[in-house]
Design a protein around this motif. Structure first.
Motif, PDB file in Angstrom:
ATOM      1  N   SER A 199      -2.630  -3.928 -11.864  1.00  0.00           N
ATOM      2  CA  SER A 199      -1.402  -3.965 -11.063  1.00  0.00           C
ATOM      3  C   SER A 199      -0.455  -2.830 -11.463  1.00  0.00           C
ATOM      4  O   SER A 199       0.194  -2.223 -10.608  1.00  0.00           O
ATOM      5  N   VAL A 200      -0.394  -2.539 -12.765  1.00  0.00           N
ATOM      6  CA  VAL A 200       0.445  -1.427 -13.239  1.00  0.00           C
ATOM      7  C   VAL A 200      -0.084  -0.100 -12.705  1.00  0.00           C
ATOM      8  O   VAL A 200       0.683   0.753 -12.237  1.00  0.00           O
ATOM      9  N   ILE A 201      -1.410   0.066 -12.754  1.00  0.00           N
ATOM     10  CA  ILE A 201      -2.021   1.318 -12.278  1.00  0.00           C
ATOM     11  C   ILE A 201      -1.797   1.496 -10.781  1.00  0.00           C
ATOM     12  O   ILE A 201      -1.412   2.574 -10.316  1.00  0.00           O
ATOM     13  N   ILE A 202      -2.025   0.418 -10.019  1.00  0.00           N
ATOM     14  CA  ILE A 202      -1.833   0.485  -8.569  1.00  0.00           C
ATOM     15  C   ILE A 202      -0.384   0.837  -8.241  1.00  0.00           C
ATOM     16  O   ILE A 202      -0.100   1.727  -7.430  1.00  0.00           O
ATOM     17  N   PHE A 203       0.541   0.146  -8.902  1.00  0.00           N
ATOM     18  CA  PHE A 203       1.967   0.379  -8.662  1.00  0.00           C
ATOM     19  C   PHE A 203       2.338   1.829  -8.976  1.00  0.00           C
ATOM     20  O   PHE A 203       3.047   2.488  -8.195  1.00  0.00           O
ATOM     21  N   ALA A 204       1.838   2.350 -10.085  1.00  0.00           N
ATOM     22  CA  ALA A 204       2.163   3.721 -10.491  1.00  0.00           C
ATOM     23  C   ALA A 204       1.565   4.743  -9.525  1.00  0.00           C
ATOM     24  O   ALA A 204       2.233   5.706  -9.136  1.00  0.00           O
ATOM     25  N   LEU A 205       0.316   4.540  -9.136  1.00  0.00           N
ATOM     26  CA  LEU A 205      -0.341   5.486  -8.234  1.00  0.00           C
ATOM     27  C   LEU A 205       0.350   5.553  -6.876  1.00  0.00           C
ATOM     28  O   LEU A 205       0.487   6.631  -6.285  1.00  0.00           O
ATOM     29  N   VAL A 206       0.758   4.394  -6.386  1.00  0.00           N
ATOM     30  CA  VAL A 206       1.455   4.365  -5.093  1.00  0.00           C
ATOM     31  C   VAL A 206       2.793   5.102  -5.191  1.00  0.00           C
ATOM     32  O   VAL A 206       3.183   5.850  -4.283  1.00  0.00           O
ATOM     33  N   ARG A 207       3.494   4.917  -6.315  1.00  0.00           N
ATOM     34  CA  ARG A 207       4.824   5.505  -6.462  1.00  0.00           C
ATOM     35  C   ARG A 207       4.797   7.016  -6.697  1.00  0.00           C
ATOM     36  O   ARG A 207       5.773   7.699  -6.400  1.00  0.00           O
ATOM     37  N   ILE A 208       3.709   7.573  -7.229  1.00  0.00           N
ATOM     38  CA  ILE A 208       3.686   9.016  -7.502  1.00  0.00           C
ATOM     39  C   ILE A 208       3.265   9.833  -6.280  1.00  0.00           C
ATOM     40  O   ILE A 208       3.258  11.058  -6.327  1.00  0.00           O
ATOM     41  N   THR A 209       2.925   9.154  -5.191  1.00  0.00           N
ATOM     42  CA  THR A 209       2.611   9.886  -3.964  1.00  0.00           C
ATOM     43  C   THR A 209       3.898  10.509  -3.422  1.00  0.00           C
ATOM     44  O   THR A 209       4.982   9.958  -3.582  1.00  0.00           O
ATOM     45  N   PRO A 210       3.788  11.675  -2.769  1.00  0.00           N
ATOM     46  CA  PRO A 210       4.996  12.381  -2.309  1.00  0.00           C
ATOM     47  C   PRO A 210       5.660  11.766  -1.078  1.00  0.00           C
ATOM     48  O   PRO A 210       6.703  12.225  -0.648  1.00  0.00           O
ATOM     49  N   SER A 211       5.068  10.730  -0.500  1.00  0.00           N
ATOM     50  CA  SER A 211       5.597  10.139   0.730  1.00  0.00           C
ATOM     51  C   SER A 211       6.862   9.322   0.459  1.00  0.00           C
ATOM     52  O   SER A 211       7.070   8.802  -0.639  1.00  0.00           O
ATOM     53  N   ASP A 212       7.707   9.223   1.470  1.00  0.00           N
ATOM     54  CA  ASP A 212       8.960   8.469   1.402  1.00  0.00           C
ATOM     55  C   ASP A 212       8.896   7.321   2.403  1.00  0.00           C
ATOM     56  O   ASP A 212       8.850   7.546   3.610  1.00  0.00           O
ATOM     57  N   PRO A 213       8.900   6.067   1.944  1.00  0.00           N
ATOM     58  CA  PRO A 213       8.805   4.915   2.866  1.00  0.00           C
ATOM     59  C   PRO A 213       9.921   4.885   3.904  1.00  0.00           C
ATOM     60  O   PRO A 213       9.673   4.583   5.075  1.00  0.00           O
ATOM     61  N   VAL A 214      11.138   5.190   3.487  1.00  0.00           N
ATOM     62  CA  VAL A 214      12.266   5.151   4.419  1.00  0.00           C
ATOM     63  C   VAL A 214      12.105   6.219   5.494  1.00  0.00           C
ATOM     64  O   VAL A 214      12.384   5.982   6.677  1.00  0.00           O
ATOM     65  N   ALA A 215      11.634   7.400   5.106  1.00  0.00           N
ATOM     66  CA  ALA A 215      11.396   8.470   6.083  1.00  0.00           C
ATOM     67  C   ALA A 215      10.323   8.053   7.084  1.00  0.00           C
ATOM     68  O   ALA A 215      10.417   8.355   8.277  1.00  0.00           O
ATOM     69  N   SER A 216       9.285   7.332   6.600  1.00  0.00           N
ATOM     70  CA  SER A 216       8.222   6.858   7.496  1.00  0.00           C
ATOM     71  C   SER A 216       8.754   5.799   8.453  1.00  0.00           C
ATOM     72  O   SER A 216       8.403   5.770   9.631  1.00  0.00           O
ATOM     73  N   MET A 217       9.615   4.894   7.941  1.00  0.00           N
ATOM     74  CA  MET A 217      10.169   3.829   8.779  1.00  0.00           C
ATOM     75  C   MET A 217      11.097   4.370   9.864  1.00  0.00           C
ATOM     76  O   MET A 217      11.188   3.806  10.953  1.00  0.00           O
ATOM     77  N   THR A 218      11.799   5.467   9.553  1.00  0.00           N
ATOM     78  CA  THR A 218      12.796   5.993  10.495  1.00  0.00           C
ATOM     79  C   THR A 218      12.317   7.240  11.224  1.00  0.00           C
ATOM     80  O   THR A 218      13.114   7.914  11.881  1.00  0.00           O
ATOM     81  N   GLN A 219      11.027   7.535  11.095  1.00  0.00           N
ATOM     82  CA  GLN A 219      10.501   8.749  11.726  1.00  0.00           C
ATOM     83  C   GLN A 219      10.676   8.699  13.253  1.00  0.00           C
ATOM     84  O   GLN A 219      10.340   7.714  13.898  1.00  0.00           O
ATOM     85  N   GLY A 220      11.209   9.785  13.802  1.00  0.00           N
ATOM     86  CA  GLY A 220      11.419   9.856  15.250  1.00  0.00           C
ATOM     87  C   GLY A 220      12.639   9.096  15.736  1.00  0.00           C
ATOM     88  O   GLY A 220      12.858   8.975  16.939  1.00  0.00           O
ATOM     89  N   LYS A 221      13.441   8.577  14.817  1.00  0.00           N
ATOM     90  CA  LYS A 221      14.636   7.819  15.196  1.00  0.00           C
ATOM     91  C   LYS A 221      15.881   8.520  14.643  1.00  0.00           C
ATOM     92  O   LYS A 221      15.832   9.146  13.587  1.00  0.00           O
ATOM     93  N   SER A 222      16.960   8.371  15.337  1.00  0.00           N
ATOM     94  CA  SER A 222      18.236   8.904  14.878  1.00  0.00           C
ATOM     95  C   SER A 222      18.939   7.826  14.054  1.00  0.00           C
ATOM     96  O   SER A 222      19.535   6.887  14.599  1.00  0.00           O
ATOM     97  N   VAL A 223      18.839   7.963  12.739  1.00  0.00           N
ATOM     98  CA  VAL A 223      19.352   6.923  11.842  1.00  0.00           C
ATOM     99  C   VAL A 223      20.347   7.555  10.869  1.00  0.00           C
ATOM    100  O   VAL A 223      20.091   8.624  10.312  1.00  0.00           O
ATOM    101  N   SER A 224      21.453   6.883  10.662  1.00  0.00           N
ATOM    102  CA  SER A 224      22.480   7.388   9.743  1.00  0.00           C
ATOM    103  C   SER A 224      22.051   7.182   8.296  1.00  0.00           C
ATOM    104  O   SER A 224      21.151   6.388   7.986  1.00  0.00           O
TER     105      SER A 224
END
Length: 287
Positions: free
Chosen positions: A9-34
């Motif tokens: 679980s520690v390894i999975i959590f760490a590997l996911v977090r070191i990826t360059p992707s941004d969850p918030v950017a993915s959620m708001t992609q194509g939307k005009s969000v403040s």
């Protein structure tokens, strides 16, 4: 198993977090969000907290039966897994049974007919499938039996066992190849043992010598390899499901990776590790 799951679980959590992707950017992609809305999303999903705090929240939730909420689906990860796990497990179970029913007889025949044309032909066929990636086998089967011959549907729509045959064969072939090779090697070793010569000299029927004595003692390495292969099928299922558009855990995982959906990726991966550990436990009991 608990200690292994915690470490993984520690390894999975760490590997996911070191990826360059941004969850918030993915959620708001194509939307005009403040920026205020983005900050609210980070707070809602605890992304504003430090990595150790996020890990503790995730693990604490797991012990309560909560794998978190998907960023893209806005639903519980446990619910999403529950919707799709039936397809994946059916595929893996069907492929595993199919592979065992084919691989062990093929391996035994190759050992009994050692160095004959039958053995050489089976060796060439199994070598081809060992070298063939799962997704390539799936594409070839789809091209030949679905698009050319039209014996089976090319896309899985959940309407019956017939739609599951091609994906199951594609997933099973690599396991058939490797398991049959191991069976052949293990059987040859047993057939050349002294106790087999003694049993044959006593007049025990050849079929009984092969099945009752040699195969039974050859099963330990076969069970070992089979268990590893069944575990690997969970990974192979991701690729096969993608080729046949099956909508199982593989589809959920791939979409989760693309969307930087941390809870989905963590939940599905941890589930696969848990299943693999359970398979190892069953193998220890079979030993």
């Amino acid at each position: 198993m608990v200690l292994v799951l915690l470490a993984v679980s520690v390894i999975i959590f760490a590997l996911v977090r070191i990826t360059p992707s941004d969850p918030v950017a993915s959620m708001t992609q194509g939307k005009s969000v403040s920026e205020e809305t983005k900050q609210e999303l980070r707070e809602h999903y605890h992304l504003d907290k430090s990595a150790p705090e996020q890990y503790i929240i995730w693990v604490t939730g797991i012990f309560k039966g909560d794998l978190g909420e998907s960023y893209q689906y806005k639903q519980s990860v446990g619910f999403l897994i529950g919707e799709r796990i039936g397809t994946t497990m059916t595929l893996v179970l069907l492929s595993g049974v199919l592979a065992i029913l084919i691989a062990i007889p093929v391996g035994v025949i190759s050992a009994v007919k050692m160095n004959t044309w039958i053995d050489k032909l089976l060796s060439v066929i199994t070598l081809i499938f060992v070298a063939s990636p799962v997704f390539l086998t799936a594409l070839v089967l789809m091209l030949v039996f679905a698009l050319k011959l039209r014996w089976f549907p090319a896309i899985y729509q959940g309407n019956g066992l017939k739609e599951m045959i091609l994906p199951a064969i594609a997933l099973a072939m690599n396991m058939v190849a490797l398991t049959s090779r191991i069976t052949r090697t293990s059987m040859i070793e047993q057939l050349n043992a002294d106790y087999i010569r003694t049993a044959t000299a006593k007049g025990i029927p050849r079929r009984r010598v092969i099945i009752t004595y040699a195969l039974k003692n050859a099963m330990i390495p076969i069970i070992t390899v089979t268990s590893i292969q069944v575990g690997s099928m969970l990974v192979g299922a991701v690729l096969v499901e993608s080729v046949f558009a099956m909508g199982g855990l593989g589809d959920l995982l791939i979409k989760g990776i693309k969307a930087a959906d941390y809870p989905v990726v963590q939940g599905v991966t941890l589930l696969m590790v848990f299943v693999f550990l359970c398979i190892n436990l069953v193998v220890d009991i079979l030993y």
